[in-house]
Design an enzyme around this catalytic site. Structure first.
Site, short mmCIF file in Angstrom:
data_model
loop_
_atom_site.label_atom_id
_atom_site.label_comp_id
_atom_site.label_asym_id
_atom_site.label_seq_id
_atom_site.Cartn_x
_atom_site.Cartn_y
_atom_site.Cartn_z
N PHE A 144 0.64 -1.14 0.05
CA PHE A 144 0.04 0.11 -0.07
C PHE A 144 0.89 1.32 0.15
CE2 PHE A 144 -3.18 -3.01 1.39
CZ PHE A 144 -4.46 -2.55 0.90
N GLU A 145 2.08 1.27 0.54
CA GLU A 145 2.59 2.50 0.53
C GLU A 145 3.42 2.69 -0.82
OE1 GLU A 145 3.17 4.88 2.66
OE2 GLU A 145 2.02 3.78 4.48
#
Length: 386
Positions: free
Chosen positions: A27-28
């Site tokens: 997700f980052e």
């Protein structure tokens, strides 16, 4: 498939697992150049902010991994400091990812775990893990507005909190988010937490846990060879093993009466009546079965293949090609064609005369004879040996 019983331990004994790091990486995202995130904060690497994050600055992949390790360790310590109740490994990983993204553990979620009052004014008792699970989708706002990326991440962390696979259940093509005019999540048009958890429970893509199997000694992993069952033969109420010793020689005839089981029909004569009892006969062992002939190897199954193999052996044992008829046939063909080539060149350079015609005719005859000898030599060289 091994079934693992989840056991909660104090947060001080827990460390982030690979599942937490994989979720954060997913997700980052990775950017080796500094940039501004959706709310205008300078970010670099795997979501790293702070003085090291400068817009336009470039770092290496090794530096990005080192920064990620530092961030995961520091935010895992935040969870240890703010949560006092025991947690499972999945719950600890989910809270670490949440703290990595927000920088803290939300007040309502902390109140559900440690006990206290939520932001809605509800009093919670310590260890309300189900209520804590419901708090994940509520923390998906950036700048006061719900974002689909954060909503999808909160649902993935909720799956990890329940120790469920999140990759397919939280796919970008599955999760939907619709925001009302008042800035609230529309429950009718958005993917709910219950649907996501149900989809994760039905997901069988996660490989089975074989850690307990790997820890077993090699002797227990090998299946023991089953012993063949021993068949018995029942006679007169006694059981005897099927395998008997070698048959003994026939005993001598005796005049003592021999007890025999009752048979239908007339009773046989005994020794007392003047007739000697016949000796007991022992069954002869059956001859061993005849083994089938070994299969014929490939290459020896047809006469043509066998003839070709013998021809190859004959060719390999030949002293030299110069002794073969094929060689002399080829030599005559070459001689005839060279003769014709020479004659043709002379015909081009000089005038046509009777000797020229004779040379051409003789060269043609030599070529025909050479072709015939070559064909005859090939037939002799390739014939099968008897």
């Amino acid at each position: 498939m091994a079934i693992e019983i989840l056991r909660r331990r104090p947060p001080s004994e827990l460390y982030p697992s690979r599942a937490a790091v994989d979720l954060i990486r997913h997700f980052e995202g990775l950017s080796l150049t500094g940039y501004l995130d959706p709310i205008g904060i300078p970010t670099i690497g795997y979501g790293r902010t702070g003085p090291v994050a400068v817009v336009g600055k470039r770092i290496t992949l090794a530096e990005a991994d080192a920064l990620l390790d530092e961030d995961v360790a520091s935010h895992a310590q935040i969870v240890r400091d703010q949560i006092t109740v025991p947690l499972t490994q999945g719950e600890f990983d989910a809270l670490t990812s949440l703290a990595f993204n927000l920088g803290y553990v939300p007040k309502s979620l902390k109140a559900c775990l440690n006990g206290g009052v939520t932001d809605a004014g509800k009093v919670m008792t310590p260890g309300s893990y189900g209520s804590a699970l419901l708090q994940f989708p509520r923390n998906c706002r950036a700048g006061g507005k719900p974002l689909k990326g954060l909503y999808r991440r909160r649902l993935a962390e909720a799956c990890l909190f329940c120790d469920l696979p999140w990759e397919n259940a939280c796919s970008i093509s599955v999760i939907k988010l619709q925001v009302t005019e008042g800035g609230q999540i529309d429950p009718n048009e958005s993917t709910s937490l219950e649907d996501t958890l149900m989809r994760a429970r039905l997901d069988t893509s996660r490989p089975p846990d074989t850690s307990s199997t790997i820890k077993k000694p090699w002797s227990e992993l090998i299946a023991k060879k089953a012993e063949p069952p021993t068949s018995v033969i029942e006679a007169e109420g006694e059981a005897e093993p099927a395998e008997k010793e070698a048959p003994q020689p026939n005993p001598p005839l005796v005049s003592a009466p021999i007890e025999k089981p009752a048979l239908r029909g007339p009773a046989p004569a005994t020794a007392e009546e003047g007739v000697k009892s016949p000796p007991p006969t022992t069954p002869k062992p059956a001859p061993p079965p005849k083994l089938p002939d070994p299969p014929v190897p490939i290459g020896q199954q047809t006469g043509a293949v066998d003839a070709a193999r013998k021809s190859e052996e004959w060719s390999a044992s030949a002293k030299s090609m110069i002794y073969s008829r094929r060689f002399w046939g080829l030599l005559l063909v070459v001689a005839g064609r060279v003769w014709m080539l020479k004659t043709g060149s002379n015909a081009v350079l000089g005038a046509v005369s009777d000797p020229l015609v004779m040379e051409m005719f003789s060269g043609f005859m030599v070529m025909v004879i050479g072709e015939a000898v070559q064909h005859w030599g090939e037939r002799k060289a390739t014939r099968p040996l008897k």
